[in-house]
Design an enzyme around this catalytic site. Structure first.
Site, PDB file in Angstrom:
ATOM      1  N   THR A  83       4.316   2.506   1.869  1.00 25.48           N
ATOM      2  CA  THR A  83       4.629   3.969   1.842  1.00 25.48           C
ATOM      3  C   THR A  83       4.563   4.680   3.166  1.00 25.48           C
ATOM      4  OG1 THR A  83       3.633   3.896  -0.289  1.00 25.48           O
ATOM      5  CG2 THR A  83       3.862   5.963   0.526  1.00 25.48           C
ATOM      6  N   LYS A  85       2.032 -12.658  -2.957  1.00 26.60           N
ATOM      7  CA  LYS A  85       0.892 -11.585  -2.916  1.00 26.60           C
ATOM      8  C   LYS A  85       0.584 -11.282  -4.149  1.00 26.60           C
ATOM      9  CE  LYS A  85       0.202  -6.729  -2.000  1.00 26.60           C
ATOM     10  NZ  LYS A  85       0.697  -5.396  -1.628  1.00 26.60           N
ATOM     11  N   GLY A 133      -3.403   1.933   2.353  1.00 29.66           N
ATOM     12  CA  GLY A 133      -4.158   3.136   2.520  1.00 29.66           C
ATOM     13  C   GLY A 133      -3.739   3.558   4.038  1.00 29.66           C
TER      14      GLY A 133
END
Lengths: 66, 263
Positions: B215, B105, B193
């Protein structure tokens, strides 16, 4: 003779290979990768790659991250 | 009859049943991370590459002892890199660490406050990595032109942000994501997001091929329960996209027939 390992200066008693350094650091068995003066050292070369004065070694592992 | 046919998610030639990719950062401990991973049913998990702590206990478990590369696809990231050179170096270290594993990534960040991608450096790093044989999943802004350019370079998946990393603000510009999707020939995965389950569903309802999050799960009050919620949200969003939603109308449309009323 002195080398830098992960940003820390370390004195070296004499000739040493990457493998011997990893053993000294108790990192012989872990899943790690090593860079020697900015260049990857393949695992197959750990036992033959000699360290020299002023060399920079980076030893990394996988940790949690997103 | 569904207007769209379901295609499996294929990244760099490998087929995945799950369209959710999760991170391994910010968990209380490895056990909680693993429990969340299992609850999420994700098959791909991101990791960061960092210096070993030279003073560390050699008997202490490491992340990859708990989350096995034999069971999961490990996706090393370049988090913390602010230029192409550091990102390329990190990927090469990761490849060595994971015995030649080529999937990475790529993220090259521009600034600590926003963690917005530095697109110029990202493009540069992507070119180098693709030429070097890496399978690059790339984190980028939601700019449709940049997304296309990254695809043309040869990235195996393009991953636009929904909102800044760790912000939990959801999909702030669904129209851009739609534009990216319209032109894409590689999987488009919203990366960053997502704050809660409905955000993941929105990404999937737009037609994204997957969602990557860290998160939203790790900082939930109950990360394992949130991981389970995310699993379902991604599946629901996917099914809703496949089913094809009804058109939006400004005014009501009665669901019960007018015929046969007796008053």
């Amino acid at each position: 003779m002195q080398i830098t390992v992960n940003g820390e200066a370390r004195p070296l008693a004499g000739d040493m290979t990457v493998q011997a350094l990893l053993q000294t650091l108790d990192l012989g068995k872990g899943r790690i990768a090593v860079e020697h003066n900015g260049e990857i050292v393949p695992r197959s070369e750990f036992s033959t790659r000699q360290l020299g004065d002023g060399d920079k070694i980076e030893i990394v592992q996988a940790i949690g991250g997103g | 009859m569904s207007s769209k046919t379901d295609q499996p998610l294929v990244i760099a030639g490998k087929t995945y049943q799950s369209r959710l990719i999760i991170g391994s950062g910010k968990y209380k401990d490895f056990a909680e991370n693993l429990a969340a991973l299992q609850a999420s049913e994700a098959q791909i998990i991101t990791v960061a590459i960092r210096r070993v702590n030279l003073g560390q206990d050699k008997n202490e478990a490491s992340l990859l002892d708990v989350i096995s590369p034999e069971t999961y696809t490990i996706l090393p990231n370049t988090a913390g890199c602010y230029n192409a050179e550091d990102a390329v170096r990190t990927c090469r270290m990761a490849r060595e660490l994971l015995d030649g594993h080529k999937l990475v990534k790529l993220e090259v960040l521009g600034d600590e406050k926003t963690l917005y991608p530095d697109v110029t450096e990202t493009l540069k790093a992507a070119e180098t990595l693709v030429a070097d044989g890496f399978d690059v999943m790339v984190y980028t802004s939601d700019d449709p032109l940049v997304a296309k350019r990254l695809e043309e370079i040869g990235c195996v998946a393009v991953m636009p942000l929904g909102a800044p990393i760790g912000s939990g603000l959801g999909i702030r510009n669904p129209y851009n994501i739609r534009m990216i999707l319209e032109n894409a020939k590689v999987p488009i995965i919203v990366d960053a997001g997502v704050g809660t389950a409905s955000d993941a569903s929105i990404a999937m309802e737009l037609g994204c091929d997957g969602v990557l999050m860290n998160t939203a799960i790790a900082e939930a009050q109950d990360p394992v329960l949130m991981a389970s919620a995310m699993c379902k949200a991604v599946q629901s969003g996917r099914e809703a996209w496949l089913a094809g939603r009804m058109p939006r109308r400004l005014y009501a449309s009665a669901s019960s027939p007018i015929d046969g009323t007796f008053f």
